[in-house]
Motif scaffolding. Structure first.
Motif, mmCIF file in Angstrom:
data_model
loop_
_atom_site.group_PDB
_atom_site.id
_atom_site.type_symbol
_atom_site.label_atom_id
_atom_site.label_comp_id
_atom_site.label_asym_id
_atom_site.label_seq_id
_atom_site.Cartn_x
_atom_site.Cartn_y
_atom_site.Cartn_z
ATOM 1 N N UNK A 96 0.827 -1.198 0.000
ATOM 2 C CA UNK A 96 0.000 0.000 0.000
ATOM 3 C C UNK A 96 0.874 1.265 0.000
ATOM 4 N N UNK A 99 4.556 6.300 4.563
ATOM 5 C CA UNK A 99 4.100 7.667 4.854
ATOM 6 C C UNK A 99 5.071 8.342 5.808
ATOM 7 N N UNK A 103 5.022 12.726 13.037
ATOM 8 C CA UNK A 103 4.146 11.741 13.676
ATOM 9 C C UNK A 103 3.450 12.336 14.899
ATOM 10 N N UNK A 105 2.201 15.282 15.157
ATOM 11 C CA UNK A 105 1.163 16.222 14.711
ATOM 12 C C UNK A 105 1.169 17.523 15.508
ATOM 13 N N UNK A 170 -1.346 13.067 2.414
ATOM 14 C CA UNK A 170 -2.256 12.473 3.389
ATOM 15 C C UNK A 170 -3.201 13.559 3.900
ATOM 16 N N UNK A 171 -4.417 13.164 4.144
ATOM 17 C CA UNK A 171 -5.390 14.157 4.598
ATOM 18 C C UNK A 171 -6.365 13.527 5.573
ATOM 19 N N UNK A 172 -7.044 14.399 6.283
ATOM 20 C CA UNK A 172 -8.143 14.004 7.146
ATOM 21 C C UNK A 172 -9.414 14.076 6.296
ATOM 22 N N UNK A 184 2.692 10.428 1.409
ATOM 23 C CA UNK A 184 2.820 8.970 1.281
ATOM 24 C C UNK A 184 3.261 8.659 -0.139
ATOM 25 N N UNK A 198 -7.868 12.327 -3.572
ATOM 26 C CA UNK A 198 -6.733 12.765 -2.761
ATOM 27 C C UNK A 198 -5.745 13.391 -3.753
ATOM 28 N N UNK B 1 -1.171 8.990 18.036
ATOM 29 C CA UNK B 1 -1.674 8.362 16.790
ATOM 30 C C UNK B 1 -2.014 9.442 15.767
ATOM 31 N N UNK B 2 -1.368 9.450 14.634
ATOM 32 C CA UNK B 2 -1.639 10.492 13.630
ATOM 33 C C UNK B 2 -3.005 10.271 13.000
ATOM 34 N N UNK B 3 -3.670 11.338 12.672
ATOM 35 C CA UNK B 3 -4.966 11.172 12.028
ATOM 36 C C UNK B 3 -4.919 11.515 10.548
ATOM 37 N N UNK B 4 -3.793 11.963 10.085
ATOM 38 C CA UNK B 4 -3.697 12.314 8.662
ATOM 39 C C UNK B 4 -3.457 11.060 7.851
ATOM 40 N N UNK B 5 -4.449 10.636 7.112
ATOM 41 C CA UNK B 5 -4.380 9.331 6.476
ATOM 42 C C UNK B 5 -4.730 9.408 5.012
ATOM 43 N N UNK B 6 -4.012 8.673 4.176
ATOM 44 C CA UNK B 6 -4.424 8.608 2.781
ATOM 45 C C UNK B 6 -5.527 7.586 2.585
ATOM 46 N N UNK B 7 -5.793 6.808 3.584
ATOM 47 C CA UNK B 7 -6.800 5.756 3.475
ATOM 48 C C UNK B 7 -8.019 6.192 4.276
ATOM 49 N N UNK B 11 -12.916 5.964 10.814
ATOM 50 C CA UNK B 11 -13.108 5.656 12.220
ATOM 51 C C UNK B 11 -12.199 6.493 13.096
ATOM 52 N N UNK B 12 -10.888 6.449 12.760
ATOM 53 C CA UNK B 12 -9.926 7.237 13.532
ATOM 54 C C UNK B 12 -10.239 8.720 13.422
ATOM 55 N N UNK B 13 -10.477 9.128 12.188
ATOM 56 C CA UNK B 13 -10.662 10.547 11.939
ATOM 57 C C UNK B 13 -11.846 11.070 12.751
#
Lengths: 295, 295
Positions: A96, A99, A103, A105, A170-172, A184, A198, B1-7, B11-13
């Motif tokens: 996948x 990233x 970390x 934030x 990467x985004x929220x 990433x 994205x 725990x980072x919340x910036x995610x490409x996926x 749930x986390x966000x």
């Protein structure tokens, strides 16, 4: 040297046989290397970011200002302000993405860098001029633009494709578009479902194995677990900010050149003696645009 | 725990936002996990090979006897005769394959194992019963068979697809078909041009990151250079040869079951809130058949 190969490697194989050798066809890589100087275009120094990891490895990224101009502006600011220095690669999810960024934030972003604004997921126009023989499962049109990017399109709008090595922001959840500080790169099969959802902002042009061979994260979504050590990023600099001696320069094989057409054809039709059945087509992500150091 | 995610990671966000949470849709993985017991099929013990590496990691392979019966017979013989014990992973090419076996090419093969015979690259029939919404760049039909394999077809013949984690038999030029002693697995974007040109014999169902995260080879085609150390293989055993306590058991989500249909639909149409634009299709290699430990 083993000769049992899943790849053509007709050259090695024939070196090991006693029969008179039939000259194997040029491989796609050899076709690219043989292309005349006129088929190559230099990548601007200001479009190149050099990340240096704590283990000494360098990961070099090319920016895509034509697709994500605002993000690229912000990323240049992040590099110029040395913001990535001391951050880390903190997520490696198998098949996948890898990233990196902050970390914690908690690191303050430079002035002018934020995770809001109009999204740069799709652009008007930019329909690829050099096209794959067959469409793929994700878009009516797939191909390459003269700037050397892999592009999908519906005929009116266009967007970069999530191929191996492409870099995204990467985004929220919306309205966040990501600040460009957390990035990433794809280290597995192209996750094309992310296309148009994205912002892709560039690609790794050298050293991706320094990311793809990292230990996979044991946490959810491949985030590093408590017992794992993220890989520190020592520095990130625009190539244009480096001294001439330290500045890496690259060039790409221009889509639209006859050499690129030959390269694309060879990728879509792998030849005997190793390949008995040519596919007659390929996925756009099977056709990485040739990029090399400029000497 | 980072919340910036490409996926998605909705749930986390959402856990990090102050707004009232909208319940995110089930992810493809969650859909699979929620499938009833009747949708799962057990993989036979005789179709599973457990490779143990010197670093203690285990790499577990499922064999595909329906597509490559002779190769699978030979590979069972190789495992039963402990032929792979003391061999190594000697090639890791980025975005392509990891390859293992006898790097010296001098180890005598067991009786009945040779690199000759009729090729098993394509089979008659076997047209996939569960199909992708859109065809891909390589075949008119792509989908899954009831045994849980990703299959491409022209409507009359069929063949396995070179997706991430699939295992193939390295070979020399024809008439060699490969003995099955030298194997590779895909660790990058699917090299589908190899389809129909080489025998696929199975897939890695656990521990592929023990191969995909290995140091890339510095030699030609990713073979390990003189200064690099191949990763030793301590042993390779059929699961059926292990004691009940050591025997790993697996099950797959059966294509043709309603749960699989739901899973496939979710993979082809990723949903809000993270995904704003569903693709309406996917590449077959974006749809790994769910496989899990049987408890």
């Amino acid at each position: 040297m083993p000769i049992l190969l899943p790849l053509a490697a007709a050259f090695f194989a024939q070196a090991a046989t006693a029969k008179p050798a039939v000259k194997p066809p040029l491989s796609p890589g050899e076709i690219a290397n043989a292309a005349p100087a006129a088929a190559w275009r230099t990548i601007p120094d200001d479009d190149i970011v050099v990340f240096t990891l704590a283990n000494g490895r360098k990961v070099i990224m090319q920016l895509a200002p034509s697709f994500a101009p605002r993000h690229v502006d912000r990323m240049r600011t992040l590099a110029t302000s040395k913001w990535w220095d001391g951050t880390s690669v903190y997520r490696v999810q198998d098949n996948y993405v890898a990233q990196w960024g902050d970390v914690s934030e908690k690191k303050k972003l430079p002035a002018g860098v934020a995770d809001t604004g109009p999204a740069e997921y799709v652009r008007t126009g930019g329909v690829p001029t050099v096209r794959m023989t067959r469409p793929d499962s994700f878009a009516a049109i797939a191909g390459f633009d003269p700037a050397g990017w892999p592009v999908a399109s519906d005929g009116k709008k266009s967007w970069l494709t999530h191929c191996y090595g492409m870099v995204g922001v990467a985004r929220d959840l919306a309205p966040s578009i990501g600040s460009g500080s957390e990035l990433y790169t794809v280290i597995g099969h192209a996750p094309r479902a992310l296309d148009r959802n994205i912002a892709l902002v560039g690609r790794i042009i050298e050293g991706i194995d320094a990311l793809s061979s990292l230990e996979r994260g044991t946490g959810k979504l491949g985030f590093y677990g408590d017992a794992q050590k993220p890989t520190p990023i020592v520095s990130a600099r625009l190539a244009s900010a480096l001294s001439a001696g330290d500045r890496p320069r690259f060039e790409y094989l221009m889509p639209g050149s006859p050499a690129f057409a030959k390269y694309l054809h060879a990728r879509e039709n792998r030849e005997p003696p190793f390949f008995a059945v040519p596919a007659g087509g390929a996925d756009i992500c099977n056709v990485p645009v040739p990029i090399r150091r400029k000497t």
